[in-house]
Write a protein that holds these residues in place. Structure first.
Motif, PDB file in Angstrom:
ATOM      1  N   MET A   1       0.899  -1.231   0.043  1.00 33.25           N
ATOM      2  CA  MET A   1      -0.060  -0.020  -0.268  1.00 33.25           C
ATOM      3  C   MET A   1       1.152   1.339   0.090  1.00 33.25           C
ATOM      4  SD  MET A   1      -2.911   0.991   2.501  1.00 33.25           S
ATOM      5  CE  MET A   1      -2.919   2.466   3.423  1.00 33.25           C
ATOM      6  N   ARG A   2       2.176   1.087  -0.169  1.00 34.98           N
ATOM      7  CA  ARG A   2       3.005   2.404   0.121  1.00 34.98           C
ATOM      8  C   ARG A   2       3.376   3.140  -1.291  1.00 34.98           C
ATOM      9  NH1 ARG A   2       5.412   4.307   4.468  1.00 34.98           N
ATOM     10  NH2 ARG A   2       5.092   2.979   6.252  1.00 34.98           N
ATOM     11  N   GLY A   3       2.620   2.926  -2.315  1.00 33.00           N
ATOM     12  CA  GLY A   3       2.902   3.295  -3.723  1.00 33.00           C
ATOM     13  C   GLY A   3       2.639   4.799  -3.642  1.00 33.00           C
ATOM     14  N   GLN A   4       3.352   5.886  -4.281  1.00 32.50           N
ATOM     15  CA  GLN A   4       3.096   7.375  -4.256  1.00 32.50           C
ATOM     16  C   GLN A   4       1.838   7.752  -4.953  1.00 32.50           C
ATOM     17  OE1 GLN A   4       5.112   9.490  -3.200  1.00 32.50           O
ATOM     18  NE2 GLN A   4       3.534  11.017  -3.741  1.00 32.50           N
ATOM     19  N   ASP A   5       1.189   6.859  -5.748  1.00 31.12           N
ATOM     20  CA  ASP A   5      -0.164   7.076  -6.044  1.00 31.12           C
ATOM     21  C   ASP A   5      -1.267   6.693  -5.013  1.00 31.12           C
ATOM     22  OD1 ASP A   5      -2.363   7.414  -8.175  1.00 31.12           O
ATOM     23  OD2 ASP A   5      -2.655   5.206  -7.723  1.00 31.12           O
ATOM     24  N   VAL A   6      -1.030   5.974  -4.139  1.00 24.34           N
ATOM     25  CA  VAL A   6      -1.974   5.672  -3.144  1.00 24.34           C
ATOM     26  C   VAL A   6      -1.617   6.881  -2.079  1.00 24.34           C
ATOM     27  CG1 VAL A   6      -2.402   4.327  -0.835  1.00 24.34           C
ATOM     28  CG2 VAL A   6      -2.042   3.088  -3.276  1.00 24.34           C
ATOM     29  N   LEU A   7      -0.432   7.341  -1.837  1.00 29.29           N
ATOM     30  CA  LEU A   7      -0.367   8.493  -0.830  1.00 29.29           C
ATOM     31  C   LEU A   7      -0.816   9.591  -1.480  1.00 29.29           C
ATOM     32  CD1 LEU A   7       1.120   9.302   1.855  1.00 29.29           C
ATOM     33  CD2 LEU A   7       3.151   9.550   0.381  1.00 29.29           C
ATOM     34  N   THR A   8      -0.731  10.049  -2.467  1.00 26.43           N
ATOM     35  CA  THR A   8      -1.533  11.211  -3.457  1.00 26.43           C
ATOM     36  C   THR A   8      -2.951  11.022  -2.854  1.00 26.43           C
ATOM     37  OG1 THR A   8       0.487  11.322  -4.705  1.00 26.43           O
ATOM     38  CG2 THR A   8      -1.537  12.614  -5.372  1.00 26.43           C
ATOM     39  N   ARG A   9      -3.464   9.837  -3.406  1.00 26.23           N
ATOM     40  CA  ARG A   9      -5.116   9.720  -3.262  1.00 26.23           C
ATOM     41  C   ARG A   9      -5.328   9.953  -2.068  1.00 26.23           C
ATOM     42  NH1 ARG A   9      -7.528   5.478  -4.028  1.00 26.23           N
ATOM     43  NH2 ARG A   9      -5.946   3.891  -3.845  1.00 26.23           N
ATOM     44  N   PHE A  10      -4.718   9.479  -0.932  1.00 25.36           N
ATOM     45  CA  PHE A  10      -5.154   9.471   0.339  1.00 25.36           C
ATOM     46  C   PHE A  10      -4.965  11.162   0.940  1.00 25.36           C
ATOM     47  CE2 PHE A  10      -4.278   9.501   4.883  1.00 25.36           C
ATOM     48  CZ  PHE A  10      -5.321   8.461   5.516  1.00 25.36           C
ATOM     49  N   GLN A  11      -3.888  11.782   0.559  1.00 27.54           N
ATOM     50  CA  GLN A  11      -3.654  12.989   1.050  1.00 27.54           C
ATOM     51  C   GLN A  11      -5.013  14.259   0.418  1.00 27.54           C
ATOM     52  OE1 GLN A  11       0.416  13.490  -0.240  1.00 27.54           O
ATOM     53  NE2 GLN A  11       1.343  13.151   1.827  1.00 27.54           N
ATOM     54  N   ASP A  12      -5.138  13.646  -0.796  1.00 30.77           N
ATOM     55  CA  ASP A  12      -6.422  14.633  -1.541  1.00 30.77           C
ATOM     56  C   ASP A  12      -7.513  14.505  -0.509  1.00 30.77           C
ATOM     57  OD1 ASP A  12      -4.567  15.587  -3.377  1.00 30.77           O
ATOM     58  OD2 ASP A  12      -5.081  14.027  -4.884  1.00 30.77           O
ATOM     59  N   ARG A  13      -7.704  13.612   0.193  1.00 32.53           N
ATOM     60  CA  ARG A  13      -9.218  13.301   0.923  1.00 32.53           C
ATOM     61  C   ARG A  13      -9.265  13.811   2.363  1.00 32.53           C
ATOM     62  NH1 ARG A  13      -9.469   7.975  -2.344  1.00 32.53           N
ATOM     63  NH2 ARG A  13     -10.270   8.884  -4.417  1.00 32.53           N
ATOM     64  N   PHE A  14      -8.405  14.564   2.767  1.00 32.90           N
ATOM     65  CA  PHE A  14      -8.646  15.161   4.175  1.00 32.90           C
ATOM     66  C   PHE A  14      -8.326  16.846   4.316  1.00 32.90           C
ATOM     67  CE2 PHE A  14      -4.220  13.541   4.564  1.00 32.90           C
ATOM     68  CZ  PHE A  14      -3.481  14.480   4.834  1.00 32.90           C
ATOM     69  N   THR A  15      -8.664  17.217   5.161  1.00 30.90           N
ATOM     70  CA  THR A  15      -8.334  18.637   5.366  1.00 30.90           C
ATOM     71  C   THR A  15      -7.848  18.911   7.014  1.00 30.90           C
ATOM     72  OG1 THR A  15     -10.399  19.300   6.329  1.00 30.90           O
ATOM     73  CG2 THR A  15     -10.024  19.413   3.777  1.00 30.90           C
ATOM     74  N   GLU A  16      -6.851  19.991   6.865  1.00 32.44           N
ATOM     75  CA  GLU A  16      -6.579  20.304   8.255  1.00 32.44           C
ATOM     76  C   GLU A  16      -7.543  21.253   9.087  1.00 32.44           C
ATOM     77  OE1 GLU A  16      -2.481  21.680   8.728  1.00 32.44           O
ATOM     78  OE2 GLU A  16      -1.957  20.879   6.569  1.00 32.44           O
ATOM     79  N   THR A  17      -7.760  20.980  10.336  1.00 27.62           N
ATOM     80  CA  THR A  17      -8.881  21.523  10.989  1.00 27.62           C
ATOM     81  C   THR A  17      -8.528  22.784  11.770  1.00 27.62           C
ATOM     82  OG1 THR A  17      -8.698  20.121  12.985  1.00 27.62           O
ATOM     83  CG2 THR A  17     -10.136  19.357  11.084  1.00 27.62           C
ATOM     84  N   GLY A  18      -7.228  22.734  12.049  1.00 18.51           N
ATOM     85  CA  GLY A  18      -6.815  23.933  13.093  1.00 18.51           C
ATOM     86  C   GLY A  18      -6.659  23.138  14.570  1.00 18.51           C
ATOM     87  N   THR A  19      -6.896  22.101  14.865  1.00 17.86           N
ATOM     88  CA  THR A  19      -7.111  21.495  15.918  1.00 17.86           C
ATOM     89  C   THR A  19      -5.772  20.598  16.133  1.00 17.86           C
ATOM     90  OG1 THR A  19      -8.630  19.622  15.566  1.00 17.86           O
ATOM     91  CG2 THR A  19      -9.506  21.896  16.270  1.00 17.86           C
ATOM     92  N   GLY A  20      -5.265  20.234  15.042  1.00 17.85           N
ATOM     93  CA  GLY A  20      -4.034  19.107  15.061  1.00 17.85           C
ATOM     94  C   GLY A  20      -4.687  17.816  14.409  1.00 17.85           C
ATOM     95  N   CYS A  21      -6.174  17.873  14.098  1.00 18.29           N
ATOM     96  CA  CYS A  21      -6.745  16.770  13.423  1.00 18.29           C
ATOM     97  C   CYS A  21      -6.657  16.963  12.035  1.00 18.29           C
ATOM     98  CB  CYS A  21      -8.287  16.601  13.912  1.00 18.29           C
ATOM     99  SG  CYS A  21      -8.528  15.719  15.563  1.00 18.29           S
ATOM    100  N   LEU A  22      -6.538  15.695  11.293  1.00 19.15           N
ATOM    101  CA  LEU A  22      -6.409  15.765   9.759  1.00 19.15           C
ATOM    102  C   LEU A  22      -7.876  15.221   9.497  1.00 19.15           C
ATOM    103  CD1 LEU A  22      -3.037  14.795   8.978  1.00 19.15           C
ATOM    104  CD2 LEU A  22      -3.902  17.282   9.102  1.00 19.15           C
ATOM    105  N   GLU A  23      -9.084  15.900   9.109  1.00 20.55           N
ATOM    106  CA  GLU A  23     -10.253  15.259   9.084  1.00 20.55           C
ATOM    107  C   GLU A  23     -10.455  14.824   7.718  1.00 20.55           C
ATOM    108  OE1 GLU A  23     -14.262  17.371  10.216  1.00 20.55           O
ATOM    109  OE2 GLU A  23     -13.356  16.806  11.902  1.00 20.55           O
ATOM    110  N   TRP A  24     -10.857  13.747   7.665  1.00 22.79           N
ATOM    111  CA  TRP A  24     -11.418  13.080   6.138  1.00 22.79           C
ATOM    112  C   TRP A  24     -12.659  13.428   5.916  1.00 22.79           C
ATOM    113  CZ3 TRP A  24      -8.343   9.952   3.656  1.00 22.79           C
ATOM    114  CH2 TRP A  24      -8.936   9.241   2.957  1.00 22.79           C
ATOM    115  N   LYS A  25     -12.745  13.913   4.654  1.00 21.52           N
ATOM    116  CA  LYS A  25     -13.726  14.650   3.691  1.00 21.52           C
ATOM    117  C   LYS A  25     -15.000  13.489   3.682  1.00 21.52           C
ATOM    118  CE  LYS A  25     -10.610  17.536   1.537  1.00 21.52           C
ATOM    119  NZ  LYS A  25     -10.221  17.935   0.046  1.00 21.52           N
ATOM    120  N   THR A  26     -15.728  13.580   4.586  1.00 22.79           N
ATOM    121  CA  THR A  26     -16.914  12.583   4.252  1.00 22.79           C
ATOM    122  C   THR A  26     -18.044  12.822   5.491  1.00 22.79           C
ATOM    123  OG1 THR A  26     -17.653  10.191   4.853  1.00 22.79           O
ATOM    124  CG2 THR A  26     -16.312  11.152   6.506  1.00 22.79           C
ATOM    125  N   THR A  27     -19.310  12.766   5.189  1.00 23.52           N
ATOM    126  CA  THR A  27     -20.378  12.919   5.804  1.00 23.52           C
ATOM    127  C   THR A  27     -20.773  11.680   6.979  1.00 23.52           C
ATOM    128  OG1 THR A  27     -21.980  11.974   4.289  1.00 23.52           O
ATOM    129  CG2 THR A  27     -21.572  14.157   4.301  1.00 23.52           C
TER     130      THR A  27
END
Length: 91
Positions: A1-27
């Motif tokens: 699971m360590r491929g660059q493509d997987v890492l890039t896809r993963f990083q595109d799906r969360f946002t920084e909250t300002g609380t230290g959490c990296l929050e996944w974009k989901t409902t």
């Protein structure tokens, strides 16, 4: 699971909250992440732990130390026994 493509896809799906959490974009309560193969989905928090630590011990599960179930910050995640996870959730 360590491929660059997987890492890039993963990083595109969360946002920084300002609380230290990296929050996944989901409902949903927990985010999901596909590792690329058919039917190979896992919790986004599990994927974050795997990307940072290479494996989840077979007898443990991933707990959110911050109590934010959408958080994927590896510093907020810990591999613990199920019983301890349930005890923390109840407390």
């Amino acid at each position: 699971m360590r491929g660059q493509d997987v890492l890039t896809r993963f990083q595109d799906r969360f946002t920084e909250t300002g609380t230290g959490c990296l929050e996944w974009k989901t409902t949903r309560r927990y985010g999901e992440f596909s590792t690329g193969g058919a039917g190979q989905k896992m919790g986004a928090h599990q994927a974050a732990y795997l990307l940072a630590n290479a494996e989840i011990p077979a007898d443990k599960e991933i707990d959110h130390l911050c109590r934010n179930t959408r958080c994927v910050n590896p510093d907020h995640l810990e591999a613990i026994y199920h019983k301890a996870n349930m005890r923390r959730a109840a407390g």
